[in-house]
Design a protein around this motif. Structure first.
Motif, short mmCIF file in Angstrom:
data_model
loop_
_atom_site.label_atom_id
_atom_site.label_comp_id
_atom_site.label_asym_id
_atom_site.label_seq_id
_atom_site.Cartn_x
_atom_site.Cartn_y
_atom_site.Cartn_z
N LEU A 4 -84.55 5.56 -16.17
CA LEU A 4 -83.65 6.61 -16.64
C LEU A 4 -84.27 7.98 -16.42
O LEU A 4 -83.62 8.90 -15.91
N LEU A 5 -85.52 8.13 -16.78
CA LEU A 5 -86.20 9.41 -16.60
C LEU A 5 -86.34 9.78 -15.13
O LEU A 5 -86.18 10.94 -14.75
N LEU A 6 -86.62 8.78 -14.29
CA LEU A 6 -86.71 9.05 -12.85
C LEU A 6 -85.36 9.45 -12.27
O LEU A 6 -85.29 10.32 -11.39
N ALA A 7 -84.28 8.84 -12.74
CA ALA A 7 -82.94 9.20 -12.26
C ALA A 7 -82.59 10.63 -12.66
O ALA A 7 -82.05 11.40 -11.85
N ILE A 8 -82.90 11.00 -13.90
CA ILE A 8 -82.62 12.37 -14.36
C ILE A 8 -83.49 13.37 -13.60
O ILE A 8 -83.01 14.41 -13.17
N LEU A 9 -84.76 13.04 -13.42
CA LEU A 9 -85.66 13.92 -12.66
C LEU A 9 -85.17 14.07 -11.22
O LEU A 9 -85.18 15.18 -10.67
N GLY A 10 -84.73 12.99 -10.62
CA GLY A 10 -84.19 13.06 -9.26
C GLY A 10 -82.96 13.93 -9.17
O GLY A 10 -82.79 14.69 -8.21
N ALA A 11 -82.08 13.85 -10.17
CA ALA A 11 -80.88 14.69 -10.19
C ALA A 11 -81.25 16.16 -10.33
O ALA A 11 -80.68 17.03 -9.65
N ILE A 12 -82.23 16.46 -11.17
CA ILE A 12 -82.65 17.85 -11.36
C ILE A 12 -83.31 18.40 -10.11
O ILE A 12 -83.02 19.53 -9.69
N VAL A 13 -84.18 17.62 -9.49
CA VAL A 13 -84.85 18.08 -8.27
C VAL A 13 -83.83 18.28 -7.14
O VAL A 13 -83.87 19.29 -6.43
N THR A 14 -82.90 17.35 -7.01
CA THR A 14 -81.87 17.48 -5.97
C THR A 14 -81.02 18.71 -6.21
O THR A 14 -80.71 19.46 -5.28
N TRP A 15 -80.62 18.93 -7.47
CA TRP A 15 -79.85 20.12 -7.81
C TRP A 15 -80.62 21.39 -7.49
O TRP A 15 -80.07 22.34 -6.93
N PHE A 16 -81.91 21.40 -7.81
CA PHE A 16 -82.72 22.58 -7.54
C PHE A 16 -82.86 22.86 -6.05
O PHE A 16 -82.74 24.00 -5.61
N VAL A 17 -83.07 21.81 -5.26
CA VAL A 17 -83.22 21.99 -3.80
C VAL A 17 -81.91 22.49 -3.19
O VAL A 17 -81.91 23.43 -2.39
N SER A 19 -79.51 24.05 -4.76
CA SER A 19 -79.27 25.40 -5.28
C SER A 19 -80.17 26.43 -4.59
O SER A 19 -79.77 27.57 -4.39
N PHE A 20 -81.37 26.03 -4.22
CA PHE A 20 -82.27 26.94 -3.52
C PHE A 20 -81.69 27.35 -2.17
O PHE A 20 -81.73 28.52 -1.79
N PHE A 21 -81.13 26.39 -1.45
CA PHE A 21 -80.59 26.70 -0.13
C PHE A 21 -79.24 27.40 -0.19
O PHE A 21 -78.90 28.18 0.69
N THR A 22 -78.45 27.15 -1.23
CA THR A 22 -77.14 27.78 -1.34
C THR A 22 -77.18 29.05 -2.18
O THR A 22 -76.17 29.76 -2.27
N HIS A 23 -78.32 29.34 -2.81
CA HIS A 23 -78.49 30.52 -3.67
C HIS A 23 -77.46 30.54 -4.80
O HIS A 23 -76.89 31.58 -5.12
N ASP A 24 -77.20 29.37 -5.38
CA ASP A 24 -76.19 29.26 -6.42
C ASP A 24 -76.70 28.29 -7.49
O ASP A 24 -76.59 27.09 -7.35
#
Length: 52
Positions: A4-17, A19-24
């Motif tokens: 569960l923690l790895l899935a949440i961490l993966g979602a956060i990291v994916t969202w951050f990456v 968001s970094f490229f889309t600047h949003d």
């Protein structure tokens, strides 16, 4: 619980990456995704519990 923690961490990291490229940096999709992961984990754990 580790999965569960790895899935949440993966979602956060994916969202951050993304968001970094889309600047949003919007939380509109991240929060419901994390809630869905937690609810799905809870339902899956309850359904896989052994019955006596």
């Amino acid at each position: 619980m580790k999965n569960l923690l790895l899935a949440i961490l993966g979602a956060i990291v994916t969202w951050f990456v993304i968001s970094f490229f889309t600047h949003d940096l919007e939380f509109n999709y991240l929060v419901p995704l994390i809630i869905g992961i937690v609810i799905g984990y809870g339902i899956g754990k309850r359904d896989n519990a052994p019955t006596h």
